[in-house]
Write a protein that holds these residues in place. Structure first.
Motif, PDB file in Angstrom:
ATOM      1  N   ALA A  84     -83.253 -54.706  34.280  1.00 54.50           N
ATOM      2  CA  ALA A  84     -83.434 -55.314  35.608  1.00 54.50           C
ATOM      3  C   ALA A  84     -84.910 -55.581  35.886  1.00 54.50           C
ATOM      4  CB  ALA A  84     -82.839 -54.410  36.683  1.00 54.50           C
ATOM      5  N   GLU A  85     -85.751 -54.621  35.501  1.00 61.82           N
ATOM      6  CA  GLU A  85     -87.200 -54.793  35.740  1.00 61.82           C
ATOM      7  C   GLU A  85     -87.761 -55.921  34.882  1.00 61.82           C
ATOM      8  OE1 GLU A  85     -88.208 -50.170  37.041  1.00 61.82           O
ATOM      9  OE2 GLU A  85     -88.781 -50.856  35.030  1.00 61.82           O
ATOM     10  N   HIS A  86     -87.237 -56.050  33.666  1.00 56.11           N
ATOM     11  CA  HIS A  86     -87.718 -57.118  32.779  1.00 56.11           C
ATOM     12  C   HIS A  86     -87.554 -58.488  33.435  1.00 56.11           C
ATOM     13  CE1 HIS A  86     -88.622 -59.082  28.947  1.00 56.11           C
ATOM     14  NE2 HIS A  86     -87.639 -59.919  29.239  1.00 56.11           N
ATOM     15  N   PHE A  87     -86.428 -58.683  34.114  1.00 58.31           N
ATOM     16  CA  PHE A  87     -86.146 -59.989  34.744  1.00 58.31           C
ATOM     17  C   PHE A  87     -86.498 -60.000  36.233  1.00 58.31           C
ATOM     18  CE2 PHE A  87     -83.320 -59.920  31.034  1.00 58.31           C
ATOM     19  CZ  PHE A  87     -83.660 -61.127  30.447  1.00 58.31           C
ATOM     20  N   GLN A  88     -86.993 -58.900  36.730  1.00 58.27           N
ATOM     21  CA  GLN A  88     -87.379 -58.765  38.136  1.00 58.27           C
ATOM     22  C   GLN A  88     -86.218 -58.997  39.106  1.00 58.27           C
ATOM     23  OE1 GLN A  88     -90.877 -61.378  37.942  1.00 58.27           O
ATOM     24  NE2 GLN A  88     -92.140 -59.519  37.915  1.00 58.27           N
ATOM     25  N   ALA A 118     -79.476 -42.153  29.261  1.00 58.54           N
ATOM     26  CA  ALA A 118     -78.658 -42.427  30.453  1.00 58.54           C
ATOM     27  C   ALA A 118     -78.544 -43.930  30.709  1.00 58.54           C
ATOM     28  CB  ALA A 118     -79.259 -41.715  31.662  1.00 58.54           C
ATOM     29  N   LEU A 119     -77.332 -44.400  30.930  1.00 61.38           N
ATOM     30  CA  LEU A 119     -77.095 -45.839  31.098  1.00 61.38           C
ATOM     31  C   LEU A 119     -77.885 -46.450  32.257  1.00 61.38           C
ATOM     32  CD1 LEU A 119     -73.226 -45.963  30.444  1.00 61.38           C
ATOM     33  CD2 LEU A 119     -75.068 -46.516  28.862  1.00 61.38           C
ATOM     34  N   PRO A 120     -78.016 -45.749  33.396  1.00 55.84           N
ATOM     35  CA  PRO A 120     -78.781 -46.372  34.488  1.00 55.84           C
ATOM     36  C   PRO A 120     -80.245 -46.634  34.115  1.00 55.84           C
ATOM     37  CG  PRO A 120     -77.461 -44.544  35.322  1.00 55.84           C
ATOM     38  CD  PRO A 120     -77.401 -44.471  33.822  1.00 55.84           C
ATOM     39  N   VAL A 121     -80.772 -45.857  33.151  1.00 49.81           N
ATOM     40  CA  VAL A 121     -82.165 -46.077  32.731  1.00 49.81           C
ATOM     41  C   VAL A 121     -82.269 -47.405  31.978  1.00 49.81           C
ATOM     42  CG1 VAL A 121     -84.041 -45.197  31.283  1.00 49.81           C
ATOM     43  CG2 VAL A 121     -82.705 -43.629  32.719  1.00 49.81           C
ATOM     44  N   SER A 122     -81.338 -47.645  31.058  1.00 46.44           N
ATOM     45  CA  SER A 122     -81.310 -48.940  30.358  1.00 46.44           C
ATOM     46  C   SER A 122     -81.159 -50.075  31.361  1.00 46.44           C
ATOM     47  CB  SER A 122     -80.130 -49.002  29.382  1.00 46.44           C
ATOM     48  OG  SER A 122     -80.299 -48.079  28.337  1.00 46.44           O
ATOM     49  N   LYS A 166     -71.070 -47.295  25.269  1.00 47.77           N
ATOM     50  CA  LYS A 166     -71.901 -46.196  24.782  1.00 47.77           C
ATOM     51  C   LYS A 166     -73.409 -46.467  24.833  1.00 47.77           C
ATOM     52  CE  LYS A 166     -70.537 -42.945  24.220  1.00 47.77           C
ATOM     53  NZ  LYS A 166     -70.149 -42.091  25.401  1.00 47.77           N
ATOM     54  N   GLY A 167     -73.836 -47.634  25.226  1.00 46.01           N
ATOM     55  CA  GLY A 167     -75.264 -47.882  25.438  1.00 46.01           C
ATOM     56  C   GLY A 167     -76.149 -47.399  24.303  1.00 46.01           C
ATOM     57  N   ASN A 168     -77.061 -46.500  24.639  1.00 41.13           N
ATOM     58  CA  ASN A 168     -78.062 -46.007  23.677  1.00 41.13           C
ATOM     59  C   ASN A 168     -77.607 -44.769  22.907  1.00 41.13           C
ATOM     60  OD1 ASN A 168     -80.126 -47.849  23.963  1.00 41.13           O
ATOM     61  ND2 ASN A 168     -80.976 -46.808  25.764  1.00 41.13           N
ATOM     62  N   ASN A 206     -50.800 -37.638  38.531  1.00 41.42           N
ATOM     63  CA  ASN A 206     -50.202 -38.073  39.795  1.00 41.42           C
ATOM     64  C   ASN A 206     -49.403 -39.369  39.704  1.00 41.42           C
ATOM     65  OD1 ASN A 206     -51.501 -36.081  41.803  1.00 41.42           O
ATOM     66  ND2 ASN A 206     -53.266 -36.811  40.636  1.00 41.42           N
ATOM     67  N   ASN A 207     -49.339 -39.946  38.507  1.00 43.41           N
ATOM     68  CA  ASN A 207     -48.698 -41.256  38.315  1.00 43.41           C
ATOM     69  C   ASN A 207     -49.310 -42.337  39.218  1.00 43.41           C
ATOM     70  OD1 ASN A 207     -46.822 -42.870  36.900  1.00 43.41           O
ATOM     71  ND2 ASN A 207     -45.430 -42.854  38.659  1.00 43.41           N
ATOM     72  N   PHE A 208     -50.651 -42.366  39.266  1.00 37.54           N
ATOM     73  CA  PHE A 208     -51.346 -43.427  39.990  1.00 37.54           C
ATOM     74  C   PHE A 208     -51.639 -44.559  39.003  1.00 37.54           C
ATOM     75  CE2 PHE A 208     -53.562 -40.140  42.983  1.00 37.54           C
ATOM     76  CZ  PHE A 208     -52.348 -39.885  43.605  1.00 37.54           C
ATOM     77  N   LYS A 209     -51.145 -45.763  39.279  1.00 38.06           N
ATOM     78  CA  LYS A 209     -51.261 -46.866  38.319  1.00 38.06           C
ATOM     79  C   LYS A 209     -52.064 -48.057  38.838  1.00 38.06           C
ATOM     80  CE  LYS A 209     -47.079 -45.917  35.686  1.00 38.06           C
ATOM     81  NZ  LYS A 209     -45.931 -46.548  35.008  1.00 38.06           N
ATOM     82  N   GLY A 210     -52.639 -47.909  40.019  1.00 35.64           N
ATOM     83  CA  GLY A 210     -53.352 -49.054  40.601  1.00 35.64           C
ATOM     84  C   GLY A 210     -54.733 -49.234  39.993  1.00 35.64           C
ATOM     85  N   GLU A 211     -55.510 -50.086  40.631  1.00 35.02           N
ATOM     86  CA  GLU A 211     -56.833 -50.413  40.110  1.00 35.02           C
ATOM     87  C   GLU A 211     -57.708 -49.164  40.008  1.00 35.02           C
ATOM     88  OE1 GLU A 211     -58.550 -53.954  40.916  1.00 35.02           O
ATOM     89  OE2 GLU A 211     -60.616 -53.291  40.743  1.00 35.02           O
ATOM     90  N   SER A 212     -58.394 -49.060  38.882  1.00 36.02           N
ATOM     91  CA  SER A 212     -59.362 -47.990  38.734  1.00 36.02           C
ATOM     92  C   SER A 212     -60.653 -48.602  38.198  1.00 36.02           C
ATOM     93  CB  SER A 212     -58.849 -46.921  37.772  1.00 36.02           C
ATOM     94  OG  SER A 212     -58.630 -47.492  36.506  1.00 36.02           O
ATOM     95  N   ALA A 213     -61.750 -47.913  38.453  1.00 34.50           N
ATOM     96  CA  ALA A 213     -63.029 -48.375  37.908  1.00 34.50           C
ATOM     97  C   ALA A 213     -63.971 -47.208  37.793  1.00 34.50           C
ATOM     98  CB  ALA A 213     -63.648 -49.440  38.811  1.00 34.50           C
ATOM     99  N   PHE A 214     -64.820 -47.260  36.788  1.00 36.59           N
ATOM    100  CA  PHE A 214     -65.860 -46.249  36.665  1.00 36.59           C
ATOM    101  C   PHE A 214     -67.229 -46.926  36.617  1.00 36.59           C
ATOM    102  CE2 PHE A 214     -68.436 -42.788  35.579  1.00 36.59           C
ATOM    103  CZ  PHE A 214     -67.746 -41.670  36.034  1.00 36.59           C
ATOM    104  N   PHE A 215     -68.091 -46.553  37.542  1.00 36.70           N
ATOM    105  CA  PHE A 215     -69.440 -47.110  37.611  1.00 36.70           C
ATOM    106  C   PHE A 215     -70.462 -46.026  37.283  1.00 36.70           C
ATOM    107  CE2 PHE A 215     -66.925 -49.583  40.726  1.00 36.70           C
ATOM    108  CZ  PHE A 215     -67.065 -50.836  40.162  1.00 36.70           C
ATOM    109  N   VAL A 216     -71.519 -46.410  36.561  1.00 37.45           N
ATOM    110  CA  VAL A 216     -72.595 -45.469  36.246  1.00 37.45           C
ATOM    111  C   VAL A 216     -73.847 -45.949  36.982  1.00 37.45           C
ATOM    112  CG1 VAL A 216     -73.841 -44.280  34.415  1.00 37.45           C
ATOM    113  CG2 VAL A 216     -71.522 -45.085  33.993  1.00 37.45           C
ATOM    114  N   LEU A 217     -74.344 -45.099  37.875  1.00 35.66           N
ATOM    115  CA  LEU A 217     -75.425 -45.495  38.785  1.00 35.66           C
ATOM    116  C   LEU A 217     -76.497 -44.411  38.805  1.00 35.66           C
ATOM    117  CD1 LEU A 217     -72.999 -46.419  41.716  1.00 35.66           C
ATOM    118  CD2 LEU A 217     -73.969 -48.019  40.066  1.00 35.66           C
ATOM    119  N   GLU A 218     -77.701 -44.781  39.224  1.00 32.85           N
ATOM    120  CA  GLU A 218     -78.784 -43.779  39.245  1.00 32.85           C
ATOM    121  C   GLU A 218     -78.484 -42.652  40.211  1.00 32.85           C
ATOM    122  OE1 GLU A 218     -82.657 -45.992  39.346  1.00 32.85           O
ATOM    123  OE2 GLU A 218     -82.731 -45.137  37.322  1.00 32.85           O
ATOM    124  N   GLY A 219     -77.831 -42.969  41.286  1.00 33.10           N
ATOM    125  CA  GLY A 219     -77.410 -41.960  42.249  1.00 33.10           C
ATOM    126  C   GLY A 219     -76.222 -42.518  43.005  1.00 33.10           C
TER     127      GLY A 219
END
Lengths: 203, 378
Positions: free
Chosen positions: B130-134, B121-125, B101-103, A126-139
């Motif tokens: 986080a738990e170590h430092f509370q 999985a990165l969130p597990v690390s 690449k974490g673990n 799409n030729n999108f060049k603005g800020e991007s970010a990828f976050f890895v979260l538990e949910g």
């Protein structure tokens, strides 16, 4: 006003746009399902076949999201961003890449061992060049995503942004994307935490 | 908008276990990059900056509870927190972790089963650290290829400016194993010798491992003289693994971050570049620097000392830049002899003593991502 222009989800063998089911193909394996989405919508983009499954999933969701709902020429390429998250990073392809290492390491698989490559695939298309970010979260953290994108808009860093969650590991997958625009007349939904939660739940 | 101060920092690398120890090594032109012969990692010998098998890792409780990646983060965060007065357990503090690449090395040594996939999985690390430092809040993991470290600092700056948090502990780490080395080798991107950033003879990267931590705060009580003033991220939207042909997108991020800091190009005293020593990256960066009217500003790359530390690079190199501002010393570019970029820029080749106030830190990575950060001394 700032608003969510459109949304798209792909999960459980269904593609939904703005909360309505637009395609269904249950009980197929993931690669076949992804291909059936590509074919159903009459897409024509040879790069698709080279992508890993995570990029295919995110790219397909972005195609359905933007189709008939977004005029990119309203904006400069630098004003359009992509902010995504998931929980399994690129593990699905990491496993495949490491299988290849036992034989001949594959550079074309290695490049997909980073989750932000999915952002690059959507950006290149799409030729999108603005800020991007990828976050890895538990949910999916709706509050974090909402505040973060709200900040990018308020600080004039972005005027339009694809946001959401694209996660995949083996046969389990879920993509939920929504498009936020800073100045959108009559948006589909106001850009609020409640709207983000609603889209995550119902697509 | 509140100012964002650097309250403390740490570099934990093969060169040393504190920021000061690392900076002393750089001043003495000591590199962590060495020749390695390790059949488990590579059939050919390779150059990289790696921890030795007996390097110090703190004992952190139960046996094997933490992986090497998590150990690196914990040791680095621990040192940074001990210098400050900022509490991990404060409700106003967030933990942000940067890694590519974490673990991932666990794929090489353990049976692949659902438990392993969970453990990788990165969130597990992030949760274990986080738990170590509370820490009170769930940590955020940034994983945007080689700009992850700079992006994590920018994310922290924004979360503090928005008032959502008062403090951000930002830590990055990566370790090098066959997974990562084989991938860069498959791309023909690894130099057969020590890397030579921006040099005519440059022929690829060296990999490196390490960790870095910065603690950001809006609390003036912990102001140690350096502020994060601006940051910007852009995307080439051009190619997955090759950088932009023009450098325009990195230049956009540079210009935008300088504007955000309320500065002009002429106010930048030195640039800490990405400088991976691949042909295409360094060429693109030189173009971006010139497009941004920064071609006369001293530029260094630290890859000759640390190798490319991936998710830690943006942090380690920003922390060296912070120390440069504090000591008024620009570290030279190890491995550079004769310019090999088509656009002439001012590569720093000797230790330079100068009054330094403003630094521009940049990075670029796979996926065409670019990041720039402005650090200022008061």
């Amino acid at each position: 006003m700032k608003g969510i222009s459109t949304s798209c989800s792909i999960r459980d063998g269904m593609v939904c746009k703005d909360g309505q089911t637009v395609f269904e193909n249950k009980n197929t394996r993931l690669p076949e399902f992804l291909l059936s989405v590509y074919e159903y919508f009459g897409m024509n983009y040879p790069r698709f076949y080279k992508m890993d499954n995570l990029s295919k999933l995110g790219w397909l969701a972005a195609e359905v999201l933007l189709k008939d709902s977004f005029s990119a020429d309203t904006y400069q390429p630098e004003e359009i961003g992509i902010i995504l998250a998931n929980s399994n990073s690129s593990l699905d392809t990491d496993l495949k890449y490491y299988e290849s290492v036992k034989d001949i390491p594959s550079p074309s698989l290695f490049v997909y061992t980073l989750p932000n490559i999915m952002i690059a695939e959507i950006g290149i298309r799409n030729n999108f060049k603005g800020e991007s970010a990828f976050f890895v979260l538990e949910g999916f953290d709706a509050d974090f995503m909402w505040r973060y994108v709200e900040g990018l808009m308020n600080d004039n860093i972005l005027k339009a942004c694809i946001c959401g969650w694209v996660d995949l590991l083996k046969e389990e997958y879920e993509a939920v994307l929504f498009l936020v625009e800073k100045d959108r007349e009559e948006p589909f939904l106001p850009f609020t935490l409640g709207s983000v939660n609603k889209i995550m739940a119902f697509g | 908008m509140p100012d964002v101060f650097i309250s403390s920092d740490n570099i934990f690398s093969p060169l040393g276990v504190t920021t000061e120890a690392n900076f002393l090594q750089l001043k003495n032109a000591v590199s962590g990059v060495k020749k390695h012969e390790d059949a488990k990692m590579s059939e050919q010998p390779f150059y990289a900056a790696l921890f030795g098998k007996n390097d110090p890792f703190i004992s952190t409780g139960g046996q094997n509870r933490y992986t090497k990646f998590e150990h690196l983060l914990i040791v680095s965060i621990n040192d940074a927190l001990q210098q400050g007065g900022i509490e991990a357990g404060d409700n106003k503090t967030i933990l942000i972790i940067s890694t590519t690449k974490g673990n991932i090395s666990m794929l090489e040594t353990a049976a692949i089963n659902p438990a392993l996939k969970e453990r990788i999985a990165l969130p597990v690390s992030a949760r274990l650290v986080a738990e170590h430092f509370q820490f009170v809040h769930s940590p955020i993991v940034v994983s945007s290829a080689c700009i992850s470290g700079i992006m994590a600092i920018i994310t922290g700056m924004r979360l503090i400016r928005s008032g959502q948090y008062e403090n951000a502990v930002i830590a990055g780490a990566d370790t090098i194993s066959k997974f990562i080395l084989s991938g860069f080798q498959a791309f023909q991107a690894v130099s057969p010798g020590p890397c030579k950033p921006f040099d005519k003879e440059r022929d690829g990267i060296n990999l490196g491992e390490g960790a870095g931590t910065v603690v950001l705060t809006s609390n003036r009580k912990y102001d140690r003289g350096i502020r994060v003033m601006g940051g910007s991220i852009s995307n080439d939207a051009n190619h997955l693994s090759a950088p932009s042909r023009t450098g325009a997108e990195l230049s956009y991020a540079m210009t935008r971050s300088i504007q955000e800091a309320h500065l002009l190009a002429k106010d930048i005293d030195f640039i800490s570049a990405h400088g991976t020593a691949t042909v295409y990256n360094d060429e693109m960066e030189a173009k971006a620097i010139t497009l941004s009217k920064l071609q006369s500003v001293p530029v260094n790359s630290l890859k000759g000392y640390y190798g490319h530390t991936l998710g830690a690079a943006g942090l380690i190199e920003s922390i060296v830049s912070i120390q440069s501002l504090k000591e008024d010393l620009v570290i030279p570019t190890m491995g550079f002899e004769q310019s090999g970029v088509t656009t002439p820029i001012n590569i720093c080749r000797e230790l330079q003593s100068a009054k330094l106030k403003n630094c521009l830190k940049t990075g670029s990575g796979f996926g065409g991502c670019n990041a720039a950060l402005v650090l200022c001394k008061e």
